[in-house]
Scaffold this motif. Structure first.
Motif, PDB file in Angstrom:
ATOM      1  N   ALA A   2      29.613  -7.936 -41.554  1.00 24.78           N
ATOM      2  CA  ALA A   2      29.496  -7.987 -43.010  1.00 24.78           C
ATOM      3  C   ALA A   2      28.031  -7.855 -43.417  1.00 24.78           C
ATOM      4  N   LYS A   3      27.803  -7.196 -44.538  1.00 25.38           N
ATOM      5  CA  LYS A   3      26.446  -6.994 -45.034  1.00 25.38           C
ATOM      6  C   LYS A   3      26.122  -7.892 -46.221  1.00 25.38           C
ATOM      7  N   GLY A   4      27.104  -8.617 -46.725  1.00 26.03           N
ATOM      8  CA  GLY A   4      26.906  -9.442 -47.911  1.00 26.03           C
ATOM      9  C   GLY A   4      26.197 -10.745 -47.607  1.00 26.03           C
ATOM     10  N   ARG A   5      25.931 -11.475 -48.684  1.00 28.77           N
ATOM     11  CA  ARG A   5      25.320 -12.790 -48.543  1.00 28.77           C
ATOM     12  C   ARG A   5      25.617 -13.617 -49.785  1.00 28.77           C
ATOM     13  N   LEU A   6      25.484 -14.922 -49.647  1.00 30.92           N
ATOM     14  CA  LEU A   6      25.662 -15.860 -50.746  1.00 30.92           C
ATOM     15  C   LEU A   6      24.354 -16.606 -50.945  1.00 30.92           C
ATOM     16  N   THR A   7      23.842 -16.572 -52.168  1.00 27.63           N
ATOM     17  CA  THR A   7      22.599 -17.278 -52.499  1.00 27.63           C
ATOM     18  C   THR A   7      22.792 -18.077 -53.785  1.00 27.63           C
ATOM     19  N   THR A   8      21.850 -18.964 -54.043  1.00 25.73           N
ATOM     20  CA  THR A   8      21.870 -19.757 -55.265  1.00 25.73           C
ATOM     21  C   THR A   8      20.441 -20.141 -55.635  1.00 25.73           C
ATOM     22  N   HIS A   9      20.255 -20.573 -56.855  1.00 26.66           N
ATOM     23  CA  HIS A   9      19.021 -21.227 -57.269  1.00 26.66           C
ATOM     24  C   HIS A   9      19.354 -22.140 -58.437  1.00 26.66           C
ATOM     25  N   VAL A  10      18.462 -23.101 -58.694  1.00 26.60           N
ATOM     26  CA  VAL A  10      18.697 -24.077 -59.754  1.00 26.60           C
ATOM     27  C   VAL A  10      17.448 -24.172 -60.615  1.00 26.60           C
ATOM     28  N   LEU A  11      17.663 -24.056 -61.927  1.00 26.80           N
ATOM     29  CA  LEU A  11      16.577 -24.227 -62.896  1.00 26.80           C
ATOM     30  C   LEU A  11      16.857 -25.466 -63.728  1.00 26.80           C
ATOM     31  N   ASP A  12      15.842 -26.302 -63.895  1.00 25.84           N
ATOM     32  CA  ASP A  12      15.925 -27.499 -64.727  1.00 25.84           C
ATOM     33  C   ASP A  12      15.553 -27.068 -66.144  1.00 25.84           C
ATOM     34  N   THR A  13      16.556 -26.896 -67.000  1.00 26.33           N
ATOM     35  CA  THR A  13      16.288 -26.389 -68.352  1.00 26.33           C
ATOM     36  C   THR A  13      15.676 -27.449 -69.253  1.00 26.33           C
ATOM     37  N   HIS A  14      15.815 -28.716 -68.914  1.00 21.82           N
ATOM     38  CA  HIS A  14      15.168 -29.773 -69.703  1.00 21.82           C
ATOM     39  C   HIS A  14      13.658 -29.778 -69.473  1.00 21.82           C
ATOM     40  N   LEU A  15      13.256 -29.679 -68.207  1.00 27.33           N
ATOM     41  CA  LEU A  15      11.835 -29.692 -67.879  1.00 27.33           C
ATOM     42  C   LEU A  15      11.214 -28.301 -67.898  1.00 27.33           C
ATOM     43  N   GLY A  16      12.056 -27.257 -67.955  1.00 27.72           N
ATOM     44  CA  GLY A  16      11.540 -25.889 -68.001  1.00 27.72           C
ATOM     45  C   GLY A  16      10.874 -25.452 -66.707  1.00 27.72           C
ATOM     46  N   ARG A  17      11.505 -25.808 -65.582  1.00 31.72           N
ATOM     47  CA  ARG A  17      10.928 -25.442 -64.286  1.00 31.72           C
ATOM     48  C   ARG A  17      12.034 -25.380 -63.232  1.00 31.72           C
ATOM     49  N   PRO A  18      11.722 -24.811 -62.065  1.00 26.69           N
ATOM     50  CA  PRO A  18      12.708 -24.827 -60.977  1.00 26.69           C
ATOM     51  C   PRO A  18      13.042 -26.260 -60.570  1.00 26.69           C
ATOM     52  N   ALA A  19      14.263 -26.471 -60.157  1.00 22.39           N
ATOM     53  CA  ALA A  19      14.723 -27.795 -59.726  1.00 22.39           C
ATOM     54  C   ALA A  19      14.478 -27.936 -58.228  1.00 22.39           C
ATOM     55  N   ALA A  20      13.309 -28.408 -57.860  1.00 22.81           N
ATOM     56  CA  ALA A  20      12.940 -28.598 -56.455  1.00 22.81           C
ATOM     57  C   ALA A  20      13.522 -29.905 -55.935  1.00 22.81           C
ATOM     58  N   GLY A  21      14.023 -29.866 -54.699  1.00 23.88           N
ATOM     59  CA  GLY A  21      14.515 -31.079 -54.052  1.00 23.88           C
ATOM     60  C   GLY A  21      15.955 -31.438 -54.396  1.00 23.88           C
TER      61      GLY A  21
END
Length: 118
Positions: A2-21
Motif C-alpha cells: 500500500a502507498k497510502g498513509r494516515l496522519t493527523t495534527h491538532v491546533l489549539d484554537t483558543h490559544l492560537g497555536r499548535p497543540a503540543a504534547g
C-alpha cells in the motif's frame, strides 16, 4: 504494498497555536476494538510518523482518540470537574489503502471541529 498513509495534527484554537504534547490513540474498530498506536503531538501539533503506512495501511473503520482533557489542563485552561471534553473520539473509514488520509482536530475547551484534510 500500500502507498497510502494516515496522519493527523491538532491546533489549539483558543490559544492560537499548535497543540503540543497531546496524547492520541489510534484504534481499529472493525470488529472487536484494538488499540494500534499511542503517540504524542510534537511542538508543531503533529505526530512525528504517520499513524499507518505501507503494510500497516488497511481498509476498515478506525477511531482516533484525542486526550483533550489532559492537554487542556496542561495549558492552564479553566476546566470544570469533570471537564466538558475529556477524550474526543473521531471515527472514520479507510476505503483505499493507496490514499493519504489526514484527520486534523481543531480544539478549544468547549468545542472542536475536524475534516478530511490533505
Amino acid at each position: 504494498m500500500a502507498k497510502g498513509r494516515l496522519t493527523t495534527h491538532v491546533l489549539d484554537t483558543h490559544l492560537g497555536r499548535p497543540a503540543a504534547g497531546l496524547i492520541i490513540e489510534l484504534w481499529s474498530v472493525s470488529g472487536e476494538p484494538q488499540k494500534l498506536v499511542t503517540t504524542v503531538t510534537n511542538s508543531d501539533g503533529r505526530v512525528d510518523q504517520p499513524l499507518l503506512q505501507n503494510d500497516g495501511m488497511k481498509t476498515g473503520m478506525f477511531e482516533l482518540r484525542f486526550r483533550a482533557g489532559e492537554y487542556l489542563h496542561s495549558t492552564g485552561a479553566t476546566l470544570a470537574s469533570p471537564p466538558f471534553f475529556d477524550v474526543i473520539p473521531i471515527r472514520f473509514g479507510i476505503s483505499n489503502m493507496d490514499q493519504h488520509y489526514h484527520v486534523p482536530l481543531l480544539l478549544s475547551a468547549h468545542g472542536y471541529a475536524t475534516y478530511r484534510g490533505s
